[in-house]
Design an enzyme around this catalytic site. Structure first.
Site, PDB file in Angstrom:
ATOM      1  N   LYS A  91       7.373 -28.246  15.801  1.00 48.08           N
ATOM      2  CA  LYS A  91       7.326 -27.250  16.891  1.00 48.08           C
ATOM      3  C   LYS A  91       8.181 -27.709  18.078  1.00 48.08           C
ATOM      4  O   LYS A  91       8.984 -26.954  18.603  1.00 48.08           O
ATOM      5  CB  LYS A  91       5.873 -27.034  17.361  1.00 48.08           C
ATOM      6  N   ARG A 115      -4.368 -22.605  20.494  1.00 43.42           N
ATOM      7  CA  ARG A 115      -4.824 -23.452  19.387  1.00 43.42           C
ATOM      8  C   ARG A 115      -6.217 -23.084  18.926  1.00 43.42           C
ATOM      9  O   ARG A 115      -6.734 -23.702  17.990  1.00 43.42           O
ATOM     10  CB  ARG A 115      -4.857 -24.902  19.872  1.00 43.42           C
ATOM     11  N   ARG A 159       7.894 -40.902  13.463  1.00 44.52           N
ATOM     12  CA  ARG A 159       8.239 -40.360  14.792  1.00 44.52           C
ATOM     13  C   ARG A 159       8.225 -41.460  15.848  1.00 44.52           C
ATOM     14  O   ARG A 159       7.311 -42.268  15.912  1.00 44.52           O
ATOM     15  CB  ARG A 159       7.257 -39.260  15.205  1.00 44.52           C
ATOM     16  N   ARG A 200       3.638 -42.467  19.254  1.00 46.49           N
ATOM     17  CA  ARG A 200       2.550 -41.834  19.997  1.00 46.49           C
ATOM     18  C   ARG A 200       1.217 -42.421  19.540  1.00 46.49           C
ATOM     19  O   ARG A 200       1.025 -42.660  18.347  1.00 46.49           O
ATOM     20  CB  ARG A 200       2.576 -40.313  19.759  1.00 46.49           C
ATOM     21  N   ARG A 222      -6.357 -34.823  13.028  1.00 41.83           N
ATOM     22  CA  ARG A 222      -5.662 -33.697  13.674  1.00 41.83           C
ATOM     23  C   ARG A 222      -5.403 -32.578  12.666  1.00 41.83           C
ATOM     24  O   ARG A 222      -5.485 -31.399  13.006  1.00 41.83           O
ATOM     25  CB  ARG A 222      -4.344 -34.174  14.290  1.00 41.83           C
TER      26      ARG A 222
HETATM   27  P1  AP5 Z   1       7.831 -32.617  16.231  1.00 46.61           P
HETATM   28  O1  AP5 Z   1       8.917 -31.641  16.551  1.00 46.61           O
HETATM   29  O2  AP5 Z   1       7.488 -33.632  17.243  1.00 46.61           O
HETATM   30  O3  AP5 Z   1       6.535 -31.823  15.710  1.00 46.61           O
HETATM   31  P2  AP5 Z   1       5.407 -31.047  16.489  1.00 46.61           P
HETATM   32  O4  AP5 Z   1       5.025 -29.870  15.669  1.00 46.61           O
HETATM   33  O5  AP5 Z   1       5.819 -30.796  17.906  1.00 46.61           O
HETATM   34  O6  AP5 Z   1       4.260 -32.135  16.391  1.00 46.61           O
HETATM   35  P3  AP5 Z   1       3.184 -32.586  17.452  1.00 46.61           P
HETATM   36  O7  AP5 Z   1       2.577 -33.853  16.943  1.00 46.61           O
HETATM   37  O8  AP5 Z   1       3.768 -32.613  18.823  1.00 46.61           O
HETATM   38  O9  AP5 Z   1       2.158 -31.435  17.312  1.00 46.61           O
HETATM   39  P4  AP5 Z   1       0.732 -31.358  17.831  1.00 46.61           P
HETATM   40  O10 AP5 Z   1       0.530 -29.910  17.852  1.00 46.61           O
HETATM   41  O11 AP5 Z   1      -0.251 -32.131  17.052  1.00 46.61           O
HETATM   42  O12 AP5 Z   1       0.792 -32.159  19.222  1.00 46.61           O
HETATM   43  P5  AP5 Z   1       0.817 -31.680  20.733  1.00 46.61           P
HETATM   44  O13 AP5 Z   1       1.672 -32.611  21.478  1.00 46.61           O
HETATM   45  O14 AP5 Z   1       1.041 -30.227  20.837  1.00 46.61           O
HETATM   46  O15 AP5 Z   1       8.234 -33.339  14.862  1.00 46.61           O
HETATM   47  C1  AP5 Z   1       7.421 -34.375  14.334  1.00 46.61           C
HETATM   48  C2  AP5 Z   1       8.324 -35.469  13.743  1.00 46.61           C
HETATM   49  O16 AP5 Z   1       9.010 -34.932  12.616  1.00 46.61           O
HETATM   50  C3  AP5 Z   1       9.430 -35.959  14.697  1.00 46.61           C
HETATM   51  O17 AP5 Z   1       9.673 -37.314  14.461  1.00 46.61           O
HETATM   52  C4  AP5 Z   1      10.637 -35.121  14.304  1.00 46.61           C
HETATM   53  O18 AP5 Z   1      11.851 -35.793  14.582  1.00 46.61           O
HETATM   54  C5  AP5 Z   1      10.419 -34.930  12.813  1.00 46.61           C
HETATM   55  N1  AP5 Z   1      10.896 -33.651  12.299  1.00 46.61           N
HETATM   56  C6  AP5 Z   1      10.876 -32.429  12.929  1.00 46.61           C
HETATM   57  N2  AP5 Z   1      11.378 -31.475  12.132  1.00 46.61           N
HETATM   58  C7  AP5 Z   1      11.699 -32.093  10.951  1.00 46.61           C
HETATM   59  C8  AP5 Z   1      12.269 -31.626   9.721  1.00 46.61           C
HETATM   60  N3  AP5 Z   1      12.606 -30.336   9.525  1.00 46.61           N
HETATM   61  N4  AP5 Z   1      12.448 -32.534   8.734  1.00 46.61           N
HETATM   62  C9  AP5 Z   1      12.115 -33.863   8.916  1.00 46.61           C
HETATM   63  N5  AP5 Z   1      11.592 -34.364  10.067  1.00 46.61           N
HETATM   64  C10 AP5 Z   1      11.386 -33.479  11.060  1.00 46.61           C
HETATM   65  O19 AP5 Z   1      -0.724 -31.939  21.146  1.00 46.61           O
HETATM   66  C11 AP5 Z   1      -1.218 -33.251  21.229  1.00 46.61           C
HETATM   67  C12 AP5 Z   1      -2.696 -33.200  21.594  1.00 46.61           C
HETATM   68  O20 AP5 Z   1      -2.865 -32.573  22.883  1.00 46.61           O
HETATM   69  C13 AP5 Z   1      -3.595 -32.382  20.654  1.00 46.61           C
HETATM   70  O21 AP5 Z   1      -4.009 -33.133  19.540  1.00 46.61           O
HETATM   71  C14 AP5 Z   1      -4.749 -32.019  21.589  1.00 46.61           C
HETATM   72  O22 AP5 Z   1      -5.601 -33.113  21.783  1.00 46.61           O
HETATM   73  C15 AP5 Z   1      -4.043 -31.769  22.915  1.00 46.61           C
HETATM   74  N6  AP5 Z   1      -3.638 -30.355  23.063  1.00 46.61           N
HETATM   75  C16 AP5 Z   1      -2.361 -29.865  23.153  1.00 46.61           C
HETATM   76  N7  AP5 Z   1      -2.362 -28.524  23.263  1.00 46.61           N
HETATM   77  C17 AP5 Z   1      -3.678 -28.154  23.236  1.00 46.61           C
HETATM   78  C18 AP5 Z   1      -4.342 -26.888  23.281  1.00 46.61           C
HETATM   79  N8  AP5 Z   1      -3.648 -25.730  23.358  1.00 46.61           N
HETATM   80  N9  AP5 Z   1      -5.703 -26.873  23.233  1.00 46.61           N
HETATM   81  C19 AP5 Z   1      -6.419 -28.024  23.159  1.00 46.61           C
HETATM   82  N10 AP5 Z   1      -5.856 -29.252  23.107  1.00 46.61           N
HETATM   83  C20 AP5 Z   1      -4.490 -29.319  23.137  1.00 46.61           C
HETATM   84 MG    MG Z   2       5.124 -31.452  19.778  1.00 42.91          MG
END
Ligand code: AP5
Ligand code: MG
Length: 210
Positions: free
Chosen positions: A13, A88, A122, A157, A168
């Site tokens: 994402k 979410r 990552r 991370r 997760r």
């Molecule tokens: P990346 O682009 O970083 O993936 P992502 O989908 O953004 O993954 P996240 O871990 O950020 O998602 P998340 O939803 O769990 O975390 P968030 O920060 O939102 O890609 C991942 C890796 O793969 C990278 O190394 C990248 O280079 C690689 N990659 C990408 N595309 C690729 C491809 N096509 N092929 C190969 N490799 C690839 O949330 C974190 C925490 O915050 C949550 O767990 C929760 O506790 C809290 N939180 C955030 N938002 C909310 C909400 N709305 N409500 C409640 N809690 C929340």
């Molecule tokens: Mg992300």
């Protein structure tokens, strides 16, 4: 343009959101990045969020909803925005639809097996926030990695430990996966295969809008 990016942790994402936001000149709103900024600044919200995030739990709806509502009202969102990591839960989605319209929700679909591997590879820059996969980096002499943009040592991370990633994924399946039906029922959902190269995934997303 008002967009939502859905998809499991590690679906790409953040990676795709940067490309989409740049191409369409819209604001990229990542609730995960906003929470990590609060943690870094050691605000009361950051302190509360840290223990939840490190355990792979969601931060309470009322905190997140207030944060996003406030952010969407900022001037850089006048031309549109892309929500990455929000909503979410069904409660977040219902609340969002009450305070703004949405043009499309794009779900990036990636199987769990690919995600666990991606997360272990990552690395993020604690200074400029750029995200990498170690596949594209040369290791330093100590086996670590350095940011190509600002020269800062990259880190993993805290929530990318394998056991936390699995939790997760479970939280995603229980609380976030139902949003796919939610947006499909409102004829707002598009799906893209995220288990391809970053460029191929980007092309499939851009095709939706062209
Ligand atoms: P990346 O682009 O970083 O993936 P992502 O989908 O953004 O993954 P996240 O871990 O950020 O998602 P998340 O939803 O769990 O975390 P968030 O920060 O939102 O890609 C991942 C890796 O793969 C990278 O190394 C990248 O280079 C690689 N990659 C990408 N595309 C690729 C491809 N096509 N092929 C190969 N490799 C690839 O949330 C974190 C925490 O915050 C949550 O767990 C929760 O506790 C809290 N939180 C955030 N938002 C909310 C909400 N709305 N409500 C409640 N809690 C929340
Ligand atoms: Mg992300």
């Amino acid at each position: 343009m008002k967009l939502i990016l859905l998809g499991p942790p590690g679906a790409g994402k953040g990676t795709q959101a940067e490309r989409i936001a740049e191409r369409y000149s819209i604001a990229h709103i990542s609730t995960g990045d906003m929470l990590r900024a609060e943690i870094k600044a050691e605000t009361p919200l950051g302190v509360e969020a840290k223990s939840l995030i490190d355990r792979g739990e969601l931060v309470p709806d009322e905190i997140i909803i207030g944060m996003v509502k406030n952010r969407i009202g900022m001037p850089d969102c006048e031309n549109g925005f892309l929500l990455d990591g929000f909503p979410r839960t069904i409660a977040q989605a219902e609340s969002l639809m009450g305070f703004t319209g949405i043009d499309r929700a794009v779900c990036i679909e990636v199987p769990d097996e690919s995600i666990v591997g991606r997360m272990s590879k990552r690395r993020v820059c604690p200074n400029c926030k750029r995200t990498y996969t170690v596949d594209v980096l040369e290791p330093d002499e100590d086996g670590g990695y350095t940011c190509l943009d600002c020269g800062t040592k990259l880190i993993a991370r805290d929530d990318d430990r394998p056991e936390t990633v699995q939790h997760r994924l479970n939280v995603y399946a229980e609380q976030t996966f139902p949003l796919i039906d939610f947006f499909e029922a409102r004829e707002l959902l598009s799906r893209v295969d995220g288990d391809k190269s970053m460029d191929e995934v980007a092309d499939s997303i851009f095709e939706l809008f062209e």
